[in-house]
Design a protein around this motif. Structure first.
Motif, PDB file in Angstrom:
ATOM      1  N   GLY A 127       9.198  12.913   5.193  1.00 20.70           N
ATOM      2  CA  GLY A 127       9.861  12.575   6.019  1.00 20.70           C
ATOM      3  C   GLY A 127      10.424  14.500   6.781  1.00 20.70           C
ATOM      4  N   GLY A 128      11.189  14.071   7.217  1.00 22.90           N
ATOM      5  CA  GLY A 128      11.628  15.845   7.886  1.00 22.90           C
ATOM      6  C   GLY A 128      12.630  15.426   8.788  1.00 22.90           C
ATOM      7  N   VAL A 129      12.894  16.484   9.778  1.00 19.49           N
ATOM      8  CA  VAL A 129      13.363  16.302  10.745  1.00 19.49           C
ATOM      9  C   VAL A 129      12.293  17.203  12.267  1.00 19.49           C
ATOM     10  N   MET A 130      12.317  16.199  13.059  1.00 22.04           N
ATOM     11  CA  MET A 130      12.035  17.327  14.865  1.00 22.04           C
ATOM     12  C   MET A 130      13.169  17.985  14.975  1.00 22.04           C
ATOM     13  N   HIS A 131      13.470  19.752  15.103  1.00 19.38           N
ATOM     14  CA  HIS A 131      14.421  20.577  15.196  1.00 19.38           C
ATOM     15  C   HIS A 131      14.264  20.484  16.713  1.00 19.38           C
ATOM     16  N   CYS A 132      15.311  20.594  17.194  1.00 18.44           N
ATOM     17  CA  CYS A 132      15.506  20.794  18.792  1.00 18.44           C
ATOM     18  C   CYS A 132      14.733  19.501  19.320  1.00 18.44           C
ATOM     19  N   TYR A 133      14.975  18.793  19.661  1.00 19.63           N
ATOM     20  CA  TYR A 133      13.980  17.318  20.337  1.00 19.63           C
ATOM     21  C   TYR A 133      14.151  18.389  21.190  1.00 19.63           C
ATOM     22  N   SER A 134      13.019  17.859  22.020  1.00 19.86           N
ATOM     23  CA  SER A 134      12.945  18.221  23.959  1.00 19.86           C
ATOM     24  C   SER A 134      11.605  17.300  24.414  1.00 19.86           C
ATOM     25  N   GLY A 135      10.912  16.203  23.131  1.00 18.74           N
ATOM     26  CA  GLY A 135      10.024  15.197  23.573  1.00 18.74           C
ATOM     27  C   GLY A 135      11.045  14.022  24.934  1.00 18.74           C
ATOM     28  N   SER A 136       9.523  13.361  24.877  1.00 12.48           N
ATOM     29  CA  SER A 136      10.321  12.149  25.451  1.00 12.48           C
ATOM     30  C   SER A 136      10.395  11.210  24.284  1.00 12.48           C
TER      31      SER A 136
END
Length: 255
Positions: A149-158
């Motif tokens: 697991g983890g984190v999608m940092h500063c997310y900018s996707g769809s």
């Protein structure tokens, strides 16, 4: 109580007033900061910062734009640092197709090696993804990243990409850009992300939120991200802070 889940307070932009920046964060209710070291220069200073302050923790990894510089001994070094009591994640790692500084195949190899390391040592991963949504998701899936697991940092996707990441045990984190007036997609995605998978961050000194856009960012400004996120979610800032703090404590296994 708020947690800035991604900052670079060891960056040279803070050399003149780092102590004051850290104090302002505390004065604004920021009780934990995850500071990120991402190459040979920034990893030691990030660790040092975490050792100096009880409430600052560190993530260590190799940034995709620096992938061409990573040697086998660097990966061994990162593995050894994973035993440090203040290191809570491997990152930021991933793919960056915007800055043409490291060949894609080298980025891919370095990314995969670090996912495998995270699985070996049992730490979550912090993902940097710029203009590489499909390849990032595919690599995470192929390498079994759902295990850490983890984190999608500063997310900018769809939202479609976010859903795939959520299915792989990842949190979705939003920073300053979600506060921009023209940030239609980030706001729409944040609205759909389940509260128990939501994180907030600054990425200081970069990506300062409105009304500081274009200026130096700092951890105290994570409160502005929280206010925007709470408004989008239709809940109080206090509730948003409580939820995102709990999420961060769970992900990074903070005391």
């Amino acid at each position: 109580m708020l947690i800035d889940t991604h900052a670079h307070l060891n960056a040279p932009q803070f050399d003149e007033d780092r102590q004051q920046v850290i104090e302002r964060a505390q004065q604004n209710g920021i009780r934990r900061i995850i500071n990120v070291g991402f190459n040979r220069e920034t990893i030691p200073s990030s660790i040092a910062l975490a050792e100096q302050y009880d409430f600052i923790y560190s993530a260590v990894g190799w940034h995709p734009t620096d992938a061409k510089d990573m040697l086998p001994e660097d990966l061994e070094w990162i593995e050894s640092l994973c035993q440090h009591e203040k290191v809570v994640a491997i990152g930021e790692i991933g793919l960056d197709y915007y800055w043409d500084t490291s060949p894609k195949e080298v980025q891919d190899r370095v990314f995969r090696e670090q996912i495998r390391l995270a699985r070996k040592v049992g730490l979550p991963i912090v993902i940097h993804n710029r203009d590489a949504h499909h390849d990032v998701v595919q690599t995470l899936r192929e390498e079994g990243a759902a295990e850490t697991g983890g984190v999608m940092h500063c997310y900018s996707g769809s939202w479609e990409t976010a859903k795939q990441c959520l299915d792989m045990n990842f949190y979705i984190s939003f920073g300053g850009p979600v506060t921009f007036k023209n940030a239609k997609q980030p706001k729409e995605v944040l609205e759909k992300v389940p509260l128990d998978r939501l994180l907030i961050e600054t990425d200081a000194p970069y990506l300062a939120p409105h009304p500081y856009r274009g200026k130096r960012n700092e951890s105290a400004y994570v409160r502005l991200v929280a206010e925007t996120a709470a408004e989008i979610k239709g809940i109080s800032v206090e509730e948003l802070a409580e939820i995102t703090t709990r999420n961060a404590m769970d992900l990074f296994r903070l005391k």
